[in-house]
Enzyme design. Structure first.
Site, PDB file in Angstrom:
ATOM      1  N   ARG A 122      22.719   1.015  37.498  1.00 36.64           N
ATOM      2  CA  ARG A 122      23.390   2.293  37.803  1.00 36.64           C
ATOM      3  C   ARG A 122      22.658   3.420  37.069  1.00 36.64           C
ATOM      4  O   ARG A 122      23.180   4.006  36.129  1.00 36.64           O
ATOM      5  CB  ARG A 122      24.858   2.221  37.389  1.00 36.64           C
ATOM      6  CG  ARG A 122      25.759   1.711  38.502  1.00 36.64           C
ATOM      7  CD  ARG A 122      27.180   1.579  38.046  1.00 36.64           C
ATOM      8  NE  ARG A 122      28.102   1.530  39.175  1.00 36.64           N
ATOM      9  CZ  ARG A 122      29.404   1.338  39.056  1.00 36.64           C
ATOM     10  NH1 ARG A 122      29.955   1.180  37.883  1.00 36.64           N
ATOM     11  NH2 ARG A 122      30.175   1.308  40.106  1.00 36.64           N
ATOM     12  N   GLN A 127      20.414   5.782  42.148  1.00 35.29           N
ATOM     13  CA  GLN A 127      21.717   6.264  42.634  1.00 35.29           C
ATOM     14  C   GLN A 127      21.919   6.042  44.143  1.00 35.29           C
ATOM     15  O   GLN A 127      22.966   5.609  44.576  1.00 35.29           O
ATOM     16  CB  GLN A 127      21.835   7.751  42.346  1.00 35.29           C
ATOM     17  CG  GLN A 127      23.099   8.114  41.634  1.00 35.29           C
ATOM     18  CD  GLN A 127      23.065   9.554  41.147  1.00 35.29           C
ATOM     19  OE1 GLN A 127      22.211  10.351  41.536  1.00 35.29           O
ATOM     20  NE2 GLN A 127      23.997   9.880  40.294  1.00 35.29           N
ATOM     21  N   ASP A 130      22.869   2.489  45.054  1.00 34.23           N
ATOM     22  CA  ASP A 130      23.972   1.926  44.282  1.00 34.23           C
ATOM     23  C   ASP A 130      25.185   1.652  45.183  1.00 34.23           C
ATOM     24  O   ASP A 130      26.080   2.487  45.338  1.00 34.23           O
ATOM     25  CB  ASP A 130      24.322   2.911  43.149  1.00 34.23           C
ATOM     26  CG  ASP A 130      25.436   2.410  42.259  1.00 34.23           C
ATOM     27  OD1 ASP A 130      25.991   1.329  42.538  1.00 34.23           O
ATOM     28  OD2 ASP A 130      25.765   3.116  41.287  1.00 34.23           O
ATOM     29  N   SER A 133      28.782   1.576  43.629  1.00 31.85           N
ATOM     30  CA  SER A 133      29.429   2.889  43.496  1.00 31.85           C
ATOM     31  C   SER A 133      29.888   3.421  44.844  1.00 31.85           C
ATOM     32  O   SER A 133      30.995   3.939  44.966  1.00 31.85           O
ATOM     33  CB  SER A 133      28.477   3.901  42.849  1.00 31.85           C
ATOM     34  OG  SER A 133      28.276   3.558  41.507  1.00 31.85           O
ATOM     35  N   TYR A 228      28.772   2.180  30.934  1.00 34.40           N
ATOM     36  CA  TYR A 228      29.657   1.018  31.065  1.00 34.40           C
ATOM     37  C   TYR A 228      30.460   0.838  29.792  1.00 34.40           C
ATOM     38  O   TYR A 228      29.937   1.032  28.695  1.00 34.40           O
ATOM     39  CB  TYR A 228      28.849  -0.258  31.302  1.00 34.40           C
ATOM     40  CG  TYR A 228      28.381  -0.418  32.718  1.00 34.40           C
ATOM     41  CD1 TYR A 228      29.294  -0.587  33.751  1.00 34.40           C
ATOM     42  CD2 TYR A 228      27.028  -0.395  33.028  1.00 34.40           C
ATOM     43  CE1 TYR A 228      28.877  -0.729  35.057  1.00 34.40           C
ATOM     44  CE2 TYR A 228      26.591  -0.527  34.341  1.00 34.40           C
ATOM     45  CZ  TYR A 228      27.524  -0.703  35.350  1.00 34.40           C
ATOM     46  OH  TYR A 228      27.110  -0.843  36.641  1.00 34.40           O
TER      47      TYR A 228
HETATM   48  P1  NAD Z   1      33.397   1.167  36.641  1.00 34.25           P
HETATM   49  O1  NAD Z   1      32.647   0.315  35.714  1.00 34.25           O
HETATM   50  O2  NAD Z   1      32.752   2.404  37.175  1.00 34.25           O
HETATM   51  O3  NAD Z   1      34.789   1.604  35.990  1.00 34.25           O
HETATM   52  C1  NAD Z   1      35.593   0.739  35.253  1.00 34.25           C
HETATM   53  C2  NAD Z   1      36.317   1.576  34.220  1.00 34.25           C
HETATM   54  O4  NAD Z   1      37.237   0.756  33.520  1.00 34.25           O
HETATM   55  C3  NAD Z   1      35.379   2.192  33.177  1.00 34.25           C
HETATM   56  O5  NAD Z   1      35.573   3.585  33.128  1.00 34.25           O
HETATM   57  C4  NAD Z   1      35.798   1.507  31.884  1.00 34.25           C
HETATM   58  O6  NAD Z   1      35.607   2.308  30.753  1.00 34.25           O
HETATM   59  C5  NAD Z   1      37.262   1.229  32.186  1.00 34.25           C
HETATM   60  N1  NAD Z   1      37.900   0.265  31.287  1.00 34.25           N
HETATM   61  C6  NAD Z   1      37.390  -0.852  30.704  1.00 34.25           C
HETATM   62  N2  NAD Z   1      38.310  -1.447  29.931  1.00 34.25           N
HETATM   63  C7  NAD Z   1      39.432  -0.695  30.002  1.00 34.25           C
HETATM   64  C8  NAD Z   1      40.718  -0.768  29.417  1.00 34.25           C
HETATM   65  N3  NAD Z   1      41.057  -1.745  28.561  1.00 34.25           N
HETATM   66  N4  NAD Z   1      41.606   0.199  29.712  1.00 34.25           N
HETATM   67  C9  NAD Z   1      41.310   1.202  30.549  1.00 34.25           C
HETATM   68  N5  NAD Z   1      40.109   1.337  31.136  1.00 34.25           N
HETATM   69  C10 NAD Z   1      39.178   0.402  30.867  1.00 34.25           C
HETATM   70  O7  NAD Z   1      33.860   0.224  37.852  1.00 34.25           O
HETATM   71  P2  NAD Z   1      34.262   0.689  39.329  1.00 34.25           P
HETATM   72  O8  NAD Z   1      33.052   0.629  40.192  1.00 34.25           O
HETATM   73  O9  NAD Z   1      35.072   1.924  39.268  1.00 34.25           O
HETATM   74  O10 NAD Z   1      35.183  -0.526  39.761  1.00 34.25           O
HETATM   75  C11 NAD Z   1      36.442  -0.691  39.125  1.00 34.25           C
HETATM   76  C12 NAD Z   1      37.119  -1.975  39.546  1.00 34.25           C
HETATM   77  O11 NAD Z   1      37.448  -1.916  40.907  1.00 34.25           O
HETATM   78  C13 NAD Z   1      36.249  -3.236  39.362  1.00 34.25           C
HETATM   79  O12 NAD Z   1      37.058  -4.291  38.905  1.00 34.25           O
HETATM   80  C14 NAD Z   1      35.749  -3.501  40.756  1.00 34.25           C
HETATM   81  O13 NAD Z   1      35.430  -4.850  40.948  1.00 34.25           O
HETATM   82  C15 NAD Z   1      36.965  -3.093  41.529  1.00 34.25           C
HETATM   83  N6  NAD Z   1      36.729  -2.783  42.941  1.00 34.25           N
HETATM   84  C16 NAD Z   1      37.629  -3.316  43.786  1.00 34.25           C
HETATM   85  C17 NAD Z   1      37.537  -3.075  45.125  1.00 34.25           C
HETATM   86  C18 NAD Z   1      38.583  -3.650  46.017  1.00 34.25           C
HETATM   87  O14 NAD Z   1      38.380  -3.627  47.217  1.00 34.25           O
HETATM   88  N7  NAD Z   1      39.668  -4.155  45.491  1.00 34.25           N
HETATM   89  C19 NAD Z   1      36.482  -2.316  45.622  1.00 34.25           C
HETATM   90  C20 NAD Z   1      35.568  -1.762  44.725  1.00 34.25           C
HETATM   91  C21 NAD Z   1      35.716  -1.989  43.364  1.00 34.25           C
END
Ligand code: NAD
Length: 375
Positions: A122, A127, A130, A133, A228
């Site tokens: 990332r 970008q 990605d 994202s 991250y």
């Molecule tokens: P990302 O890494 O950009 O964001 C994750 C965020 O979680 C970060 O800002 C991180 O600091 C935060 N975080 C970590 N531990 C934490 C805690 N204890 N309390 C609060 N925040 C905390 O990831 P993303 O691309 O935004 O994806 C987020 C989630 O959504 C992932 O689990 C991904 O697999 C999931 N996702 C699901 C779908 C779906 O269809 N269900 C689709 C896309 C992404």
């Protein structure tokens, strides 16, 4: 070089790796493209659209794969597809290699060079490639709409002759790509939005979108590397839990997106917290596929526990297949054009994007994490 675009086989999948518009740009770059019959159907892209763009439509997957130099997919190829690929071909798709040792071994045994879209770094340079994202952004939007739809309330403040309706309260866990889009979407719909994240740098981003950031004492120590989250201390998590326990009682919708790269999703919404929530409130657990941020969520199910609806949809981008396929196609073609031209791949193994995303190559497990996982 001949590119094969496969039809997705995973249940609930509606996306396709390459759209007719992107076929045109790949043809312009000198590649030839063949697409599996009905590959784009669930994204409203017809075989005739691909033919008009200049791709050959092939019904039999074995024929399609037999002479393909590059195989493009959204989800990882199946073991059957790998068996049908020609030795030494290149595969590009989401792979989540660390969760798929058997598949990685099969790709390696077939000397396939497999690039994993989820491992593209990332960085600013990458970008436009990605896909994590681009898809998370759409997913964050859809999560809010699913939550809103399951809630028996509206989002905005509304003054009517029959009385004033208070705005809904949305509590969002994680302000990464999905979380920030969820904040923006919930705010656009008029909700009051509160957000918790472990990374202190997200406070400003949350506030710029109109969300209220829930600060926890000692956050400064969690400053991240490369955007991250790193693992935080148990003491910090306890303080965060104490704060959430207070705020979750008032929430109408909770959206969880918390992720620490390469780790199982942290459980942040416990059974006790669900019990403390208002009857009729809704949780959308976006992290359900990696174990879930809510103790009671179930993958691909909507369950009601103690009067709280918990949505565990694991493929939200597929619910927006038109946009998701468009963006994914742009991501995957940009990666391909970065790695190769019509005459072949450059194979600059130390180049940052190649090094980050290439998992197997010429019968070798070339990625650092496969070496540790496939011991
Ligand atoms: P990302 O890494 O950009 O964001 C994750 C965020 O979680 C970060 O800002 C991180 O600091 C935060 N975080 C970590 N531990 C934490 C805690 N204890 N309390 C609060 N925040 C905390 O990831 P993303 O691309 O935004 O994806 C987020 C989630 O959504 C992932 O689990 C991904 O697999 C999931 N996702 C699901 C779908 C779906 O269809 N269900 C689709 C896309 C992404």
């Amino acid at each position: 070089m001949k590119i094969a675009i496969l039809k997705e086989t995973k249940t609930y999948e509606k996306r396709v790796a390459v759209t007719p518009d992107i076929v045109k740009s790949l043809l312009k770059a000198g590649f030839t493209c063949a697409v599996q019959h009905d590959a784009g159907e669930k994204s409203s892209l017809l075989n005739t659209d691909y033919e008009k763009a200049g791709a050959q439509v092939v019904a039999d997957v074995k024929t399609l794969l037999a002479d393909a130099d590059v195989v493009l997919k959204v989800n990882a190829p199946t073991l059957e597809e790998v068996a049908q690929m020609r030795e030494g071909a290149v595969s590009i798709s989401f792979l989540y290699a660390y969760t798929q040792p058997e598949l990685v071994q099969a790709l390696n045994a077939k000397k396939i060079s497999a690039f994993s879209m989820d491992a593209v770094p990332r960085t600013t340079k990458a970008q436009s490639m990605d896909a994590l994202s681009s898809q998370a952004n759409l997913a964050g939007y859809k999560a809010v709409l699913l939550g809103a739809n399951a809630l028996g309330k509206i989002f905005p403040l509304m003054m009517t002759a029959a009385g004033t309706i208070k705005p809904s309260r949305v509590l969002i866990f994680g302000a990464g790509v999905a979380g920030l889009q969820a904040i923006a979407t919930a705010k656009r719909l008029g909700a009051v939005v509160e957000v918790t994240d472990v990374r202190p740098e997200t406070k400003e981003q949350v506030e710029s979108l109109g969300g209220k950031f829930l600060s926890v004492e000692g956050m400064e120590a969690n400053k991240s590397e490369g955007g991250y989250a790193k693992e935080v201390s148990a003491e910090f998590l306890q303080k965060q839990q104490d704060l959430i326990k207070q705020r979750i009682k008032d929430a109408d919708i909770v959206i969880t997106t918390a992720l620490v790269m390469g780790k199982k999703a942290p459980i942040l919404v416990t059974e006790e917290m669900v019990k403390s929530m208002k009857t009729g409130s809704v949780i959308v657990d976006m992290a359900v596929e990696s174990g879930g941020n809510c103790a009671l969520s179930e993958a691909n199910q909507t369950v009601v526990k103690n009067g709280v609806t918990i949505i565990g949809e694991s493929n939200l981008p597929a619910l927006l297949a038109t946009n998701a396929s468009d963006l994914y196609a742009k991501n995957i073609s940009t990666l391909l054009l970065h790695l190769a031209n019509k005459d072949g791949f450059k194979w600059e193994l130390e180049e940052e994007i190649t090094k980050g995303s290439l998992i197997t190559h010429q019968g070798q497990l070339v990625h650092a994490f496969t070496k540790s996982i496939l011991k």
